[in-house]
Design an enzyme around this catalytic site. Structure first.
Site, PDB file in Angstrom:
ATOM      1  CG  PHE A  20      -1.978   0.979   1.305  1.00  0.00           C
ATOM      2  CD1 PHE A  20      -2.877   1.141   0.244  1.00  0.00           C
ATOM      3  CD2 PHE A  20      -2.135   1.783   2.424  1.00  0.00           C
ATOM      4  CE1 PHE A  20      -3.886   2.083   0.312  1.00  0.00           C
ATOM      5  CE2 PHE A  20      -3.141   2.728   2.503  1.00  0.00           C
ATOM      6  CZ  PHE A  20      -4.022   2.879   1.439  1.00  0.00           C
TER       7      PHE A  20
ATOM      8  CB  THR B 201      10.446 -10.616   4.543  1.00  0.00           C
ATOM      9  OG1 THR B 201      10.849 -10.831   3.179  1.00  0.00           O
ATOM     10  CG2 THR B 201      11.673 -10.175   5.314  1.00  0.00           C
ATOM     11  CB  ILE B 202      10.894 -15.581   2.002  1.00  0.00           C
ATOM     12  CG1 ILE B 202      10.707 -14.744   0.729  1.00  0.00           C
ATOM     13  CG2 ILE B 202       9.616 -16.273   2.418  1.00  0.00           C
ATOM     14  CD1 ILE B 202      10.519 -15.591  -0.521  1.00  0.00           C
ATOM     15  CG  ASP B 203      12.815 -10.888   0.245  1.00  0.00           C
ATOM     16  OD1 ASP B 203      12.576 -11.942  -0.359  1.00  0.00           O
ATOM     17  OD2 ASP B 203      12.223  -9.821   0.017  1.00  0.00           O
TER      18      ASP B 203
ATOM     19  NE  ARG C  38      11.055  -6.310  -1.959  1.00  0.00           N
ATOM     20  CZ  ARG C  38       9.888  -5.964  -2.501  1.00  0.00           C
ATOM     21  NH1 ARG C  38       9.850  -5.059  -3.433  1.00  0.00           N
ATOM     22  NH2 ARG C  38       8.778  -6.504  -2.097  1.00  0.00           N
TER      23      ARG C  38
ATOM     24  CE  LYS D  10      38.078 -28.372 -13.875  1.00  0.00           C
ATOM     25  NZ  LYS D  10      37.650 -27.536 -12.742  1.00  0.00           N
TER      26      LYS D  10
ATOM     27  CD  GLN E 127      11.613 -18.496  -4.834  1.00  0.00           C
ATOM     28  OE1 GLN E 127      12.779 -18.301  -4.576  1.00  0.00           O
ATOM     29  NE2 GLN E 127      10.977 -17.818  -5.769  1.00  0.00           N
ATOM     30  NE  ARG E 128       5.043 -13.748  -1.059  1.00  0.00           N
ATOM     31  CZ  ARG E 128       4.744 -12.625  -1.739  1.00  0.00           C
ATOM     32  NH1 ARG E 128       5.699 -11.829  -2.176  1.00  0.00           N
ATOM     33  NH2 ARG E 128       3.512 -12.301  -1.955  1.00  0.00           N
TER      34      ARG E 128
HETATM   35  O1  F6P Z   1       9.531  -9.534  -0.104  1.00  0.00           O
HETATM   36  C1  F6P Z   1       9.126 -10.812  -0.420  1.00  0.00           C
HETATM   37  C2  F6P Z   1       9.036 -10.961  -1.908  1.00  0.00           C
HETATM   38  O2  F6P Z   1       8.531 -12.244  -2.170  1.00  0.00           O
HETATM   39  C3  F6P Z   1      10.313 -10.692  -2.688  1.00  0.00           C
HETATM   40  O3  F6P Z   1      11.163 -11.783  -2.637  1.00  0.00           O
HETATM   41  C4  F6P Z   1       9.757 -10.368  -4.048  1.00  0.00           C
HETATM   42  O4  F6P Z   1      10.637  -9.534  -4.771  1.00  0.00           O
HETATM   43  C5  F6P Z   1       8.504  -9.641  -3.736  1.00  0.00           C
HETATM   44  O5  F6P Z   1       8.116 -10.055  -2.445  1.00  0.00           O
HETATM   45  C6  F6P Z   1       7.358  -9.891  -4.675  1.00  0.00           C
HETATM   46  O6  F6P Z   1       6.379  -8.982  -4.350  1.00  0.00           O
HETATM   47  P1  F6P Z   1       4.852  -9.048  -4.773  1.00  0.00           P
HETATM   48  O7  F6P Z   1       4.175  -9.996  -3.833  1.00  0.00           O
HETATM   49  O8  F6P Z   1       4.362  -7.656  -4.566  1.00  0.00           O
HETATM   50  O9  F6P Z   1       4.810  -9.513  -6.182  1.00  0.00           O
END
Ligand code: F6P
Length: 304
Positions: free
Chosen positions: A73, A125-127, A171, A211, A251-252
């Site tokens: 927001f 946050t996952i980041d 991100r 290799k 991933q989230r």
């Molecule tokens: O901050 C968490 C995250 O999943 C980042 O890894 C990613 O860049 C972003 O959110 C994606 O955001 P949105 O949910 O707004 O697409």
């Protein structure tokens, strides 16, 4: 009697619900009234606020996402919007807000604090890019998901003798990429924190192929490169199959692993204990496996 609000904001992360659980349990034991703010800062502005009743059974700790829902927001930068939001809180006699989210949410809390409203922030946050903490709630669960995906892609890379470029969230932070590249035994990783030289990458890939290593995984953080273009370029230079995978939102989501459940719960519970002791305008973190807190305004000012 204290009255608090809980809000989750930004990208959801596994373990946010566990943090809410920790807040609720400790708040109810201490006879604190709790309101849920639904849909993040947007919901705060739109007065989407409802009391969370003590005896209502909410099954939370093992569920991914956030039951309070979330949003992004940008409009919260607007003072008039914030004044309306604070007004909504005051009407419910809420005196403190606990916000779970990433750096953007922390900035949101700074705005509220500036207007005289007290806040406590938890890193969700996952980041894993949030100030004042070694780890954010959700990071390790996302890492597990990514490593599992890399392992699966490895099977195909081996079977088809191909190169895969896997784009990983974060991100502008390479933490998830570097950790999953180590755990997933990726041959290369590209992260925002380290300058990337495409010629070097081509050279190193050629060496590996010479290799006899013919399944190669390159982990790359999102927002660095267009991976389709990168794959075309590599394919042209080395005449070898290059495939791309954007792992995206898988991933989230998902059940939080125990670590995130416990971390979220501990941080949530601690925030209430601090509130009872009179602390406010702080952010909670974990440093050297100890839950800590800092003055949030001072910490944000260091990075902005
Ligand atoms: O901050 C968490 C995250 O999943 C980042 O890894 C990613 O860049 C972003 O959110 C994606 O955001 P949105 O949910 O707004 O697409």
């Amino acid at each position: 009697m204290k009255i608090i609000g809980i809000l989750t904001s930004g990208g959801d992360s596994p373990g946010m619900n566990a943090a809410i659980n920790g807040i609720l349990k400790t708040a109810f034991i201490n006879k604190i009234k709790v309101f849920g703010i639904y849909n993040g800062f947007k919901g705060l502005y739109k007065n989407n606020i409802k009391e969370i009743i003590k005896n209502k059974k909410i099954n939370l700790i093992n569920i991914g996402g956030t039951f309070l829902r979330s949003s992004r927001f940008k409009e919260f930068e607007n003072k008039n919007i914030r004044i309306k939001a604070i007004d909504n809180l005051k009407k419910k006699k809420i005196d403190s807000l606990i916000i779970i989210g990433g750096n953007g949410s922390y900035i949101g809390s700074k705005y509220l604090i500036k207007e005289g409203f007290s806040c406590i922030c938890l890193p969700g946050t996952i980041d894993n890019d949030v100030i004042c903490t070694d780890y954010s709630i959700g990071y390790f669960t996302a890492l597990e998901t990514i490593v599992e995906a890399i392992d699966r892609i490895r099977d195909t890379a081996c079977s088809h003798k191909s190169i895969f470029i896997i784009e990983i969230m974060g991100r502008y932070c390479g933490n998830l990429t570097i950790a999953s590249a180590i755990a997933g035994k990726c041959e290369f990783f590209i992260i925002p924190e380290i300058n990337f030289n495409i010629k070097n990458l081509i050279y190193e890939i050629k060496l590996k192929l010479l290799k006899g290593i013919n399944n190669i995984i390159i982990a790359i953080t999102e927002n660095i490169y267009n991976i389709k273009k990168l794959s075309k370029y590599i394919r042209k230079k080395i005449k070898f199959e290059v495939k791309t995978v954007v792992l995206g939102y898988i991933q989230r989501g998902g059940k939080p692993i125990s670590y995130d459940r416990i971390l979220g719960f501990r941080m949530g519970s601690y925030s209430i204990k601090l509130l009872i002791k009179g602390y406010n305008n702080i952010c909670i973190g974990i440093k050297n496996n100890k839950i800590i807190f800092k003055n949030i305004i001072k910490e944000i000012n260091k990075i902005t």
